[in-house]
Design a protein around this motif. Structure first.
Motif, PDB file in Angstrom:
ATOM      1  N   ASN A 115      13.754  81.365  34.527  1.00 56.90           N
ATOM      2  CA  ASN A 115      14.936  81.224  35.372  1.00 56.90           C
ATOM      3  C   ASN A 115      14.983  82.295  36.451  1.00 56.90           C
ATOM      4  O   ASN A 115      15.588  82.107  37.493  1.00 56.90           O
ATOM      5  CB  ASN A 115      16.215  81.301  34.529  1.00 56.90           C
ATOM      6  CG  ASN A 115      16.314  80.172  33.551  1.00 56.90           C
ATOM      7  OD1 ASN A 115      15.716  80.220  32.479  1.00 56.90           O
ATOM      8  ND2 ASN A 115      17.057  79.139  33.905  1.00 56.90           N
ATOM      9  N   GLY A 116      14.361  83.436  36.161  1.00 54.10           N
ATOM     10  CA  GLY A 116      14.367  84.524  37.126  1.00 54.10           C
ATOM     11  C   GLY A 116      13.143  85.395  36.989  1.00 54.10           C
ATOM     12  O   GLY A 116      12.495  85.437  35.938  1.00 54.10           O
ATOM     13  N   THR A 125      15.815  84.819  31.421  1.00 51.83           N
ATOM     14  CA  THR A 125      16.485  83.546  31.167  1.00 51.83           C
ATOM     15  C   THR A 125      17.913  83.841  30.694  1.00 51.83           C
ATOM     16  O   THR A 125      18.161  84.912  30.130  1.00 51.83           O
ATOM     17  CB  THR A 125      15.695  82.720  30.119  1.00 51.83           C
ATOM     18  OG1 THR A 125      16.280  81.429  30.000  1.00 51.83           O
ATOM     19  CG2 THR A 125      15.654  83.390  28.769  1.00 51.83           C
ATOM     20  N   LYS A 152      13.432  81.467  42.244  1.00 51.30           N
ATOM     21  CA  LYS A 152      13.588  82.330  41.071  1.00 51.30           C
ATOM     22  C   LYS A 152      13.279  83.811  41.369  1.00 51.30           C
ATOM     23  O   LYS A 152      13.651  84.684  40.591  1.00 51.30           O
ATOM     24  CB  LYS A 152      12.660  81.866  39.938  1.00 51.30           C
ATOM     25  CG  LYS A 152      12.658  80.367  39.672  1.00 51.30           C
ATOM     26  CD  LYS A 152      13.908  79.871  39.035  1.00 51.30           C
ATOM     27  CE  LYS A 152      13.930  78.370  38.819  1.00 51.30           C
ATOM     28  NZ  LYS A 152      12.888  77.819  38.004  1.00 51.30           N
ATOM     29  N   GLN A 155      15.763  86.969  41.163  1.00 53.59           N
ATOM     30  CA  GLN A 155      16.863  86.616  40.271  1.00 53.59           C
ATOM     31  C   GLN A 155      16.699  87.338  38.935  1.00 53.59           C
ATOM     32  O   GLN A 155      15.590  87.464  38.434  1.00 53.59           O
ATOM     33  CB  GLN A 155      16.877  85.104  40.010  1.00 53.59           C
ATOM     34  CG  GLN A 155      17.046  84.254  41.247  1.00 53.59           C
ATOM     35  CD  GLN A 155      18.427  84.382  41.852  1.00 53.59           C
ATOM     36  OE1 GLN A 155      19.434  84.398  41.139  1.00 53.59           O
ATOM     37  NE2 GLN A 155      18.478  84.496  43.166  1.00 53.59           N
TER      38      GLN A 155
END
Length: 194
Positions: A115-116, A125, A152, A155
């Motif tokens: 997620n990042g 995540t 991503k 992040q």
């Protein structure tokens, strides 16, 4: 770190589909000639699963209900679905069953999503259980390939599951420069543009 509600897999399928497809196409070159691969739950890994052909002769391990559905009718692929509690937002099986199964598993190449990704936190995540499953995937694999779209980069989410030194290869559409590029070089992580 971001604590916003995690988008569902259906929402994420609509975001950056072209970039994810290019990343998946480039990742095909990283498949081993034989052996076992792992496909983590995620939209870019799902795009990779859709590209797998019947003649590869690979064993595929996944914790993704969607990926298992795509691959279940491939006669030449040996499919292994990791069991556990399935998260409705992501369709990922997580929990102690996944971690126990992976603890005794030898994976040649693991393809993971995230997620990042940031310099300080590595791969992150929002969900604790997914982070635990991803850590077990990293530990089980001889080679770790992260499929990373540019949205991503920079992040940070609640939980880190892998540092740059845990990742052998990043396949990304992002242009990575400066301190982040230097850190990846120092850790031995190769970056391949998609």
């Amino acid at each position: 770190a971001q604590t916003d509600r995690e988008p569902s897999i259906l929402q994420r399928l609509r975001i950056g589909a072209g970039e994810k497809q290019r990343i998946a196409e480039r990742a095909l070159a990283e498949l081993p000639g034989q052996g076992t691969i792992l496909l983590d739950s995620g939209t870019t890994t799902l795009a990779l699963a859709r590209l797998l052909t019947n003649d590869l002769g690979l064993a595929v391990v996944t914790n993704s209900v969607a990926i298992a559905a795509v691959l279940s009718d491939h006669p030449d692929l040996q499919l292994h679905l990791l069991g556990g509690q399935v998260r409705t937002r992501t369709g990922a099986a997580v929990g102690s069953w996944v971690e126990r199964a992976l603890s005794g598993t030898c994976i040649d190449v693991a393809f993971l999503g995230t997620n990042g990704f940031s310099l300080d936190r590595g791969m992150t995540t929002p969900d604790l259980a997914e982070a635990d499953a991803k850590r077990a995937m990293v530990a089980a694999a001889d080679r770790v390939v992260v499929l990373l779209d540019s949205s991503k980069v920079g992040q940070e989410h609640l939980v880190s599951f892998a540092g740059t030194d845990d990742v052998d290869l990043l396949v990304t559409d992002a242009t990575i420069t400066g301190h982040l590029a230097a850190r990846l070089t120092d850790s031995g992580t190769e970056v391949i543009p998609a």
